[in-house]
Enzyme design. Sequence first.
Site, mmCIF file in Angstrom:
data_model
loop_
_atom_site.group_PDB
_atom_site.id
_atom_site.type_symbol
_atom_site.label_atom_id
_atom_site.label_comp_id
_atom_site.label_asym_id
_atom_site.label_seq_id
_atom_site.Cartn_x
_atom_site.Cartn_y
_atom_site.Cartn_z
ATOM 1 N N GLY A 38 -2.394 3.455 2.245
ATOM 2 C CA GLY A 38 -2.636 4.601 1.385
ATOM 3 C C GLY A 38 -4.071 4.826 0.949
ATOM 4 O O GLY A 38 -4.851 3.905 0.794
ATOM 5 N N MET A 62 1.864 6.334 5.829
ATOM 6 C CA MET A 62 0.497 6.791 5.623
ATOM 7 C C MET A 62 0.464 7.692 4.378
ATOM 8 O O MET A 62 0.284 8.879 4.462
ATOM 9 C CB MET A 62 -0.011 7.529 6.861
ATOM 10 C CG MET A 62 -0.146 6.641 8.072
ATOM 11 S SD MET A 62 -1.106 7.321 9.455
ATOM 12 C CE MET A 62 -0.261 8.814 9.836
ATOM 13 N N HIS A 63 0.660 7.107 3.246
ATOM 14 C CA HIS A 63 0.718 7.844 1.991
ATOM 15 C C HIS A 63 -0.690 8.229 1.517
ATOM 16 O O HIS A 63 -1.543 7.370 1.344
ATOM 17 C CB HIS A 63 1.411 6.989 0.932
ATOM 18 C CG HIS A 63 1.512 7.648 -0.388
ATOM 19 N ND1 HIS A 63 2.386 8.685 -0.618
ATOM 20 C CD2 HIS A 63 0.843 7.451 -1.539
ATOM 21 C CE1 HIS A 63 2.257 9.076 -1.872
ATOM 22 N NE2 HIS A 63 1.329 8.345 -2.453
ATOM 23 N N ASN A 64 -0.920 9.531 1.355
ATOM 24 C CA ASN A 64 -2.172 10.058 0.832
ATOM 25 C C ASN A 64 -3.372 9.749 1.730
ATOM 26 O O ASN A 64 -4.498 9.633 1.268
ATOM 27 C CB ASN A 64 -2.421 9.538 -0.591
ATOM 28 C CG ASN A 64 -3.435 10.392 -1.325
ATOM 29 O OD1 ASN A 64 -3.468 11.601 -1.151
ATOM 30 N ND2 ASN A 64 -4.268 9.773 -2.132
#
Length: 64
Positions: free
Chosen positions: A20, A1-3
């Site tokens: 993301g 769960m990037h950004n």
Amino acid sequence: MHNVQIGENCIIVAQVGISGSTRLGNNVTIAGQVGVFGHLKIGNNVMIASQSCVSVNLCDGEQV
């Protein structure tokens, strides 16, 4: 769960993938085994049923 940005009082159940730069509003419920594409906006008070795939923005109060 990037950004990924997650609002207040959200419930995210097991085996959920959020790509993301997606933004979740407040009081969002995401049931098990859901996939959410990247760069989406999920509104407030949204409920997403298990084994769903979300590929579009969801407005406040939607149930999918």
